[in-house]
Design a protein around this motif. Structure first.
Motif, mmCIF file in Angstrom:
data_model
loop_
_atom_site.group_PDB
_atom_site.id
_atom_site.type_symbol
_atom_site.label_atom_id
_atom_site.label_comp_id
_atom_site.label_asym_id
_atom_site.label_seq_id
_atom_site.Cartn_x
_atom_site.Cartn_y
_atom_site.Cartn_z
ATOM 1 N N SER A 1 0.833 -1.186 0.000
ATOM 2 C CA SER A 1 0.000 0.000 0.000
ATOM 3 C C SER A 1 0.878 1.250 0.000
ATOM 4 C CB SER A 1 -0.904 0.006 1.237
ATOM 5 O OG SER A 1 -1.608 1.218 1.290
ATOM 6 N N ILE A 2 0.498 2.219 -0.766
ATOM 7 C CA ILE A 2 1.257 3.468 -0.828
ATOM 8 C C ILE A 2 1.161 4.208 0.496
ATOM 9 C CG2 ILE A 2 1.353 5.735 -1.918
ATOM 10 C CD1 ILE A 2 0.369 4.437 -4.477
ATOM 11 N N HIS A 3 0.038 4.081 1.165
ATOM 12 C CA HIS A 3 -0.217 4.830 2.392
ATOM 13 C C HIS A 3 0.093 4.026 3.647
ATOM 14 C CE1 HIS A 3 -2.033 7.861 -0.114
ATOM 15 N NE2 HIS A 3 -2.782 6.926 -0.663
ATOM 16 N N SER A 4 0.826 2.947 3.520
ATOM 17 C CA SER A 4 1.077 2.099 4.688
ATOM 18 C C SER A 4 2.106 2.695 5.641
ATOM 19 C CB SER A 4 1.530 0.712 4.250
ATOM 20 O OG SER A 4 2.796 0.791 3.634
ATOM 21 N N GLN A 5 2.992 3.542 5.142
ATOM 22 C CA GLN A 5 4.026 4.104 6.005
ATOM 23 C C GLN A 5 3.472 5.343 6.710
ATOM 24 O OE1 GLN A 5 7.536 5.373 4.005
ATOM 25 N NE2 GLN A 5 8.760 5.371 5.842
ATOM 26 N N LYS A 6 3.577 5.331 8.035
ATOM 27 C CA LYS A 6 3.087 6.481 8.769
ATOM 28 C C LYS A 6 4.117 7.605 8.718
ATOM 29 C CE LYS A 6 4.742 4.707 13.147
ATOM 30 N NZ LYS A 6 4.407 4.324 14.485
ATOM 31 N N ASN A 7 3.704 8.784 9.121
ATOM 32 C CA ASN A 7 4.606 9.936 9.120
ATOM 33 C C ASN A 7 5.784 9.689 10.048
ATOM 34 O OD1 ASN A 7 2.920 11.279 7.386
ATOM 35 N ND2 ASN A 7 1.833 12.340 9.013
ATOM 36 N N ILE A 8 6.943 10.094 9.604
ATOM 37 C CA ILE A 8 8.147 9.948 10.414
ATOM 38 C C ILE A 8 8.346 11.248 11.182
ATOM 39 C CG2 ILE A 8 10.641 9.655 10.359
ATOM 40 C CD1 ILE A 8 10.302 7.965 7.874
ATOM 41 N N ARG A 9 8.562 11.133 12.466
ATOM 42 C CA ARG A 9 8.765 12.301 13.322
ATOM 43 C C ARG A 9 10.263 12.456 13.557
ATOM 44 N NH1 ARG A 9 5.888 11.864 18.858
ATOM 45 N NH2 ARG A 9 4.252 11.378 17.386
ATOM 46 N N VAL A 10 10.785 13.640 13.320
ATOM 47 C CA VAL A 10 12.183 13.954 13.608
ATOM 48 C C VAL A 10 12.214 14.684 14.950
ATOM 49 C CG1 VAL A 10 14.239 15.189 12.849
ATOM 50 C CG2 VAL A 10 12.748 14.123 11.161
ATOM 51 N N ILE A 11 13.033 14.184 15.855
ATOM 52 C CA ILE A 11 13.121 14.742 17.192
ATOM 53 C C ILE A 11 14.260 15.757 17.245
ATOM 54 C CG2 ILE A 11 13.429 14.184 19.636
ATOM 55 C CD1 ILE A 11 10.943 12.899 18.346
ATOM 56 N N LEU A 12 13.996 16.929 17.800
ATOM 57 C CA LEU A 12 15.027 17.938 18.045
ATOM 58 C C LEU A 12 15.386 17.870 19.519
ATOM 59 C CD1 LEU A 12 13.458 20.927 16.098
ATOM 60 C CD2 LEU A 12 15.157 19.309 15.285
ATOM 61 N N ASN A 13 16.686 17.734 19.815
ATOM 62 C CA ASN A 13 17.113 17.583 21.204
ATOM 63 C C ASN A 13 18.295 18.498 21.466
ATOM 64 O OD1 ASN A 13 18.461 16.407 23.608
ATOM 65 N ND2 ASN A 13 16.777 14.948 23.434
ATOM 66 N N GLU A 14 18.241 19.166 22.594
ATOM 67 C CA GLU A 14 19.318 20.079 22.987
ATOM 68 C C GLU A 14 19.715 19.742 24.429
ATOM 69 O OE1 GLU A 14 20.237 24.779 22.345
ATOM 70 O OE2 GLU A 14 18.178 24.157 22.706
ATOM 71 N N PRO A 15 20.538 18.700 24.595
ATOM 72 C CA PRO A 15 20.909 18.321 25.968
ATOM 73 C C PRO A 15 21.744 19.403 26.633
ATOM 74 C CG PRO A 15 22.205 17.091 24.384
ATOM 75 C CD PRO A 15 21.213 17.877 23.597
ATOM 76 N N ARG A 16 21.544 19.544 27.921
ATOM 77 C CA ARG A 16 22.330 20.510 28.692
ATOM 78 C C ARG A 16 23.408 19.813 29.513
ATOM 79 N NH1 ARG A 16 19.881 25.042 27.237
ATOM 80 N NH2 ARG A 16 17.633 25.155 27.310
ATOM 81 N N SER A 17 23.291 18.467 29.582
ATOM 82 C CA SER A 17 24.315 17.697 30.288
ATOM 83 C C SER A 17 24.378 16.296 29.681
ATOM 84 C CB SER A 17 24.001 17.599 31.788
ATOM 85 O OG SER A 17 22.869 16.788 31.987
ATOM 86 N N TYR A 18 25.412 15.566 30.068
ATOM 87 C CA TYR A 18 25.621 14.206 29.563
ATOM 88 C C TYR A 18 24.480 13.283 29.985
ATOM 89 C CZ TYR A 18 27.800 9.675 28.777
ATOM 90 O OH TYR A 18 28.050 8.400 28.356
ATOM 91 N N ASP A 19 23.866 13.552 31.127
ATOM 92 C CA ASP A 19 22.789 12.702 31.648
ATOM 93 C C ASP A 19 21.569 12.659 30.725
ATOM 94 O OD1 ASP A 19 24.370 12.224 33.860
ATOM 95 O OD2 ASP A 19 23.454 13.861 35.031
ATOM 96 N N GLU A 20 21.369 13.686 29.940
ATOM 97 C CA GLU A 20 20.208 13.749 29.047
ATOM 98 C C GLU A 20 20.421 12.996 27.742
ATOM 99 O OE1 GLU A 20 18.927 17.815 28.530
ATOM 100 O OE2 GLU A 20 19.341 18.274 30.628
ATOM 101 N N THR A 21 21.588 12.406 27.557
ATOM 102 C CA THR A 21 21.914 11.719 26.306
ATOM 103 C C THR A 21 21.124 10.435 26.141
ATOM 104 O OG1 THR A 21 24.127 12.629 26.529
ATOM 105 C CG2 THR A 21 23.841 10.925 24.894
ATOM 106 N N GLN A 22 20.766 9.800 27.224
ATOM 107 C CA GLN A 22 20.022 8.547 27.131
ATOM 108 C C GLN A 22 18.660 8.760 26.462
ATOM 109 O OE1 GLN A 22 19.660 6.406 30.768
ATOM 110 N NE2 GLN A 22 18.528 4.730 29.833
ATOM 111 N N GLU A 23 18.086 9.924 26.627
ATOM 112 C CA GLU A 23 16.810 10.245 25.976
ATOM 113 C C GLU A 23 16.956 10.177 24.452
ATOM 114 O OE1 GLU A 23 13.868 14.098 25.539
ATOM 115 O OE2 GLU A 23 15.107 13.927 27.343
ATOM 116 N N VAL A 24 18.075 10.665 23.942
ATOM 117 C CA VAL A 24 18.341 10.598 22.502
ATOM 118 C C VAL A 24 18.448 9.142 22.072
ATOM 119 C CG1 VAL A 24 19.948 11.227 20.663
ATOM 120 C CG2 VAL A 24 19.486 12.837 22.520
#
Length: 146
Positions: free
Chosen positions: A48-71
């Motif tokens: 199906s042409i419409h089988s792929q859902k929209n891809i979301r690109v995440i913008l991340n601006e960590p302020r410390s190394y601890d926030e890297t796991q979220e990425v």
């Protein structure tokens, strides 16, 4: 018709109509199996042409190394992430890039620098083409030649 059914019919012990009914009841199971297999086989070729859902690109601006796991969690969920490291000290930025490089490698993805202290991390489902540094370099050459 089986040999036994023909013999019984010949002796007059069984009518041909009964034989045909028995054969009809015996074969539908086989037909269902082949139809199911053929249907399933044909469905595999249809996309199906419409089988792929929209891809979301995440913008991340960590302020410390601890926030890297979220990425890393976003990458594991097959979402591309743009990481801005401009607000992090250079030592921490290096650690973050090392961690993300390992994460991307483990997921068969890729990491690309798209600007000063800005990186694009993608899982294996996203392909990156071209490079922004080449575009910036070409613009600088263009501006100098004018």
């Amino acid at each position: 018709m089986g040999v036994m059914n023909k013999f019984m019919s010949f002796l007059g012990l069984q009518e041909e109509e009964e034989i045909e009914e028995k054969e009809r009841h015996a074969h539908p199971e086989e037909e269902i199996e082949t139809n199911y297999y053929e249907t399933r086989k044909n469905k595999g070729n249809i996309v199906s042409i419409h089988s792929q859902k929209n891809i979301r690109v995440i913008l991340n601006e960590p302020r410390s190394y601890d926030e890297t796991q979220e990425v890393a969690d976003h990458l594991r969920s097959r979402r591309p992430v743009i990481v801005n490291l401009q607000r992090v000290r250079p030592e921490q930025a290096i650690r973050i890039v090392d961690f993300l490089s390992g994460t991307v490698y483990a997921l068969n993805g890729s990491i690309s620098k798209i600007g000063p202290n800005i990186f694009l991390c993608t899982p294996d489902t996203v392909e990156i083409q071209g490079a922004i540094t080449e575009i910036l370099h070409d613009e600088a050459d263009y501006n100098r030649s004018r």
